[in-house]
Design an enzyme around this catalytic site. Structure first.
Site, mmCIF file in Angstrom:
data_model
loop_
_atom_site.group_PDB
_atom_site.id
_atom_site.type_symbol
_atom_site.label_atom_id
_atom_site.label_comp_id
_atom_site.label_asym_id
_atom_site.label_seq_id
_atom_site.Cartn_x
_atom_site.Cartn_y
_atom_site.Cartn_z
ATOM 1 N N GLN A 34 -18.416 -8.679 -54.266
ATOM 2 C CA GLN A 34 -18.099 -7.350 -54.809
ATOM 3 C C GLN A 34 -16.575 -7.483 -54.282
ATOM 4 O OE1 GLN A 34 -19.931 -4.251 -55.355
ATOM 5 N NE2 GLN A 34 -21.733 -5.585 -55.915
ATOM 6 N N TYR A 63 -28.192 -7.256 -53.629
ATOM 7 C CA TYR A 63 -28.224 -7.114 -55.321
ATOM 8 C C TYR A 63 -27.175 -6.190 -56.058
ATOM 9 C CZ TYR A 63 -31.415 -2.782 -54.149
ATOM 10 O OH TYR A 63 -32.140 -1.549 -53.329
ATOM 11 N N GLU A 64 -27.547 -5.990 -57.219
ATOM 12 C CA GLU A 64 -26.274 -5.790 -58.282
ATOM 13 C C GLU A 64 -25.464 -6.218 -57.613
ATOM 14 O OE1 GLU A 64 -27.177 -3.202 -60.194
ATOM 15 O OE2 GLU A 64 -24.968 -3.257 -60.339
ATOM 16 N N GLY A 65 -25.021 -7.181 -58.239
ATOM 17 C CA GLY A 65 -23.702 -8.559 -56.975
ATOM 18 C C GLY A 65 -23.427 -8.411 -55.516
#
Lengths: 592, 592
Positions: free
Chosen positions: B441, B434-436
């Site tokens: 990344q 999550y969060e990319g």
């Protein structure tokens, strides 16, 4: 619901085109022509795809239950078990004298990969039976064999291995379970065993427990351990089931994965047991099955990677997200399938190149076991004993990593239960632990196997790699560059590491032991590099012979990926090894 | 039941002795003298050890339940939430104008590590609120801020972020949720959002959803996205709760881990929403919070490693199995504790050297964020933007690996639920996604961040490393050899990789993109190498100043391990990168 497709064509490639099993001059192998093998694999594939795979998430979510001493397996397991029995799969490689089909072990592995990929927890029930069968077959008396083997081969009865106790797993010398000799020649077994896979369940009529225990007055430690047959129901002289033995399942372990398999606490309360093999030689009896058992766990590790990869691939070809930076690939859709993205491909190629290399390594190892047993070939026995900890440790570590990579391909979907990837991760995790943790495998490799017979077997390995390179180089510049040179460099790293151990391990054994884990991985990479070079050769041969199928070009491309992007790990492992024991051993235990 | 010990002394070492925060010349940092920081960490530690950690397995086994639209959190969560509120922890670094305590972000991270190590799923409720707070604080109108922030800072209300939809996660340009303008200036929000952490629960009186949606007629794709405040209960002018908004939780996701946190399907059915920030500039609003949010996830990754390591260590010091090959260590016991064995130590040192390096890197990054915000320092902003994908991707990959290593230390016990290790593995797994995802990344790092301002920030990073080495070399031969030389070599590998991208990425962007993941890891190793060199210096300084505590010698030894045994990975990553795109991109998608 996750998918599973039996990789029959890939298996046939390894068996028939790389290992050329039907020409291998091993008794029983001459029956393994491509058509016969394909027919067997097709049947195993159908069972795996249609019966076992759909039960895999069911087993995970339902798990096993214990009520009043009775363990119930998940819905559908009993039916599937009966289908396995009816198909004769449980006795595929078992001794025909007791009703088995006598097929080579290598074929058992190919079939086994399908069963494990489609439902690892389920397949463990028969896997454990197979282990117990092998022990009784190798060490039991004729009477014991006649009593137990036919029904175990049939699956009417199942089997287990009872080693671990609450205070000892790796260090079996500490075992407390007692075996008191009785007047009738039997023993009264008392003690508690834990983590007994398939220790109690409702799939078979009887369960034949093999139990390690100590006969009072015997030698201390590991040298005083004996092996016993302790059936759940005693067997009457006519072979029918007699009275219930004094043993029971005291609890089920709650665990991370393989929920469909019952992991039992087993309590033996003066249970009637029968010595198998020689008194105090129980560990030796265990060791004779160890190569097969550990290869089987290595197989479980990569087999979970196989099915995880298949599901990652299906997702990557279907999921639309973002655009190919070098040009739109799916102009009619709102986005391109994510397989266009380089980092998604890197991930998929990593998975694919590992699992296919691992399959070749495992089948090659299984063939070596057949050669050792069927040809009574001591060199083969030495080689497979050397490589067994590599197969077990490397393939399960990387098999688990593969499931994690595959899960990552799915992004958030990979974390949800719905897509099934997270189950593969949880199930694969145990393979790094049981049948000797991978740390123990690395110690077995470096502390024991390297030095056997004055290092003869590891020298034979290096010679094998060297000979392979010598025989095949200079025929194709690209093949030399892409396959043989990387293999040579990796093999040199392995030799350098071995040399480091020789030069520094005498001074301080910790210099070798603290590098053992890296050595195991280094060794594994060299083996998979060798396998990819062999597969590359076979693919080239097929293309040279006019095969127009993309299948062979794909094998070559996948091999090139392995050589270029996985094999460079050998340099890292070598550096770690060469840093020696100092940074590993420096701290006092209290200062961690 | 797993243990957790708040690592206050280690944190103080980083904050006070390595980063020397109270001398850092950042507004607000002068209050952060060692005593003040210690007092705060002691309190956070007590809460973590006594309240949050015991709830962690409870949350895992009970999970959240949805009944008639109401989500219930696990037993004890509500009480713990109230204790967090009462302690003022939720507003620790929030704006004093709205009731926050205005402490620097770096302190929030130290406290946050404790909360996350002890109970990640629980801490996510306030973590999400903090994210929503930051967005409203940065982009909301004064009225919006006055309406929402005080109660969010207090924890009376909580917050969420709604980005993902069933057909789009990474590629948010595909969003379908609609925001129709209404006569009163509000918008009617309709659509479905998935994977909404803390989307519905019973901990707070109101939930302030931040929702990405498209206003009809706006630009296509990512440029037409706006951000809306969509409260569960509309807020009356006097601040009291008004009518229920037209939104509901349509289901809870069944997932691998973080069971204590409710992952919701959220249905918006013409719900009243309020535009926050500029129309169509919703992504920009999201991006302003991204560095903090992603650093927070990196922190989650290694924080699970911290607690996993602690439990592995406790087990290794307690479990008796086998004997030290160099001499018996526990002659009165039946065996030695397994921490005597080199391979167990290798495993523990790997864990320890990673988590301590990761902590330093995270706190250092948090200080950089403070410097960027509080000093309005553009160079710091550029540096942390560059390193954010490294912090997120590398620390979560390696944090997860650490939990797996720790689980391995326990052997079979690590696989059982009883010991808790397997929960840390399952919980840590989400941080890589999550969060990319970590793939994203790496693309952010290589495809975007490297080139920002003509590569100025990555050049600044190399200069920083070079200057550090230059300033510190030649004073201590052992330090040069053990720390500075490996750091220099690793940094050179990173520069070589960057050079490869420059020279080959223009020709074919896939040459850069297919190496992005390895580059992220290579970068991460260099950063942790730098951190260990900094920690080594600080430890040496303390010892030179007469500290007799083993603490500092242990830091040096742990750093030496990292440099000798983890940093060599840079060479492997470089080789993979230099192999280019060919083996990654060669196969047709259909041939995988």
């Amino acid at each position: 619901m996750p998918v599973y497709h039996a990789p029959t064509k890939d298996m046939l490639f390894v068996l028939d085109e790389v290992l050329k099993i039907s020409e291998a001059d091993i008794p029983g192998y001459d029956d393994l022509d491509r058509e016969t093998v394909q027919a067997i694999l097709d049947e195993a594939g159908k069972l795996s795809e249609n019966v076992l795979a759909p039960l895999n998430p069911v087993g995970d979510s339902q798990g096993c239950t214990l009520e009043n001493g009775v363990v119930r397996t998940p819905e559908g397991f009993k039916d599937a078990y009966e289908q396995m029995r009816a198909g004769g799969w449980m006795g595929l490689d078992a001794d025909p004298e007791y009703g088995g089909q006598g097929m080579p072990y290598v074929l058992n592995c190919a079939v086994g990969e399908m069963f494990v990929s489609s439902n690892m927890a389920f397949n463990m029930y028969q896997g454990l039976t197979h282990g117990a069968y092998s022990a009784i077959h190798a060490h039991g008396s004729d009477e014991q064999k006649a009593t137990y083997l036919p029904k175990m081969i049939d699956g009417e009865w199942s089997g287990t291995m009872n080693l671990t106790e609450p205070h000892c797993g790796t260090d079996l010398g500490l075992i407390r379970t007692k075996a008191e000799p009785q007047d009738d020649g039997s023993y009264a077994i008392s003690g508690q065993k834990i983590w007994i896979s398939a220790g109690e369940h409702d799939l078979s009529e009887n369960i034949i427990h093999l139990v390690l225990a100590k006969i009072p007055g015997g030698p201390d430690g590991i040298k005083g351990i004996s092996l016993f047959i302790v059936p759940k129901f005693l067997v009457n002289e006519d072979g029918s089931l007699g009275e219930r033995n004094s043993l029971s399942c005291g609890g089920l372990e709650e665990k991370m994965g393989i929920h469909g398999n019952a992991t039992c606490v087993m309590n033996y309360d003066g249970a009637k047991g029968f010595l198998i093999g020689e008194m105090h030689k129980g560990m030796r009896a265990m060791f004779t099955m160890m190569n097969e058992a550990r290869l089987g766990v290595g197989l479980q590790g990569y087999a979970q990677g196989v099915v995880a990869y298949q599901n990652a691939l299906a997702f990557a070809q279907d999921r639309l997200q973002g655009r190919d930076v070098t040009g739109v690939k799916n102009p009619d859709g709102p986005a391109d399938p994510i397989i266009v993205h380089p980092d998604v491909r890197r991930n998929l190629m990593h998975q694919k190149s590992f699992v296919e290399g691992a399959r070749a390594f495992t089948f090659w190892g299984a063939q070596m076991i057949d050669r050792a047993h069927r040809n009574e070939d001591a060199a083969a026995e030495g080689m497979i004993s050397l490589l067994t900890p590599v197969i077990k440790g490397f393939l399960t570590d990387k098999g688990f990593d593969t499931t994690v990579l595959a899960q990552q391909t799915l992004g958030g979907s990979g974390f949800t239960k719905e897509w099934g990837l997270e189950q593969f991760v949880r199930d694969a995790r145990i393979t790094m632990i049981y049948e000797g943790t991978n740390g123990i495998q690395s110690l077995d490799l470096v502390g024991r196997k390297l030095g056997v017979d004055g290092g003869k077997h590891v020298m034979a390995f290096f010679d094998m790699v060297k000979d392979f390179i010598k025989e095949n180089k200079g025929q194709d510049e690209a093949f030399d560059r892409d396959f043989l040179e990387p293999l040579k460099a990796a093999s040199k790293d392995l030799q350098t590491a071995g040399m480091y151990f020789m030069q520094n391990g005498m001074k301080n054994p910790n210099n070798a032991l603290s590098g053992s884990y890296d050595f195991m991985h280094l060794f594994g990479h060299v083996c998979l590099g060798l396998m990819w070079a062999k597969m590359g050769l076979a693919a080239k041969a097929a293309m040279d012979a006019g095969a127009s199928d993309d299948f062979y070009a794909t094998k070559l491309a996948t091999g090139r990926y392995y050589m270029a992007r996985q094999l460079p790990a050998t340099g890292m492992h070598l550096k770690r090894i060469e840093s020696g024991a100092e940074t590993v051993m420096e701290l006092d235990a209290a200062n961690f």
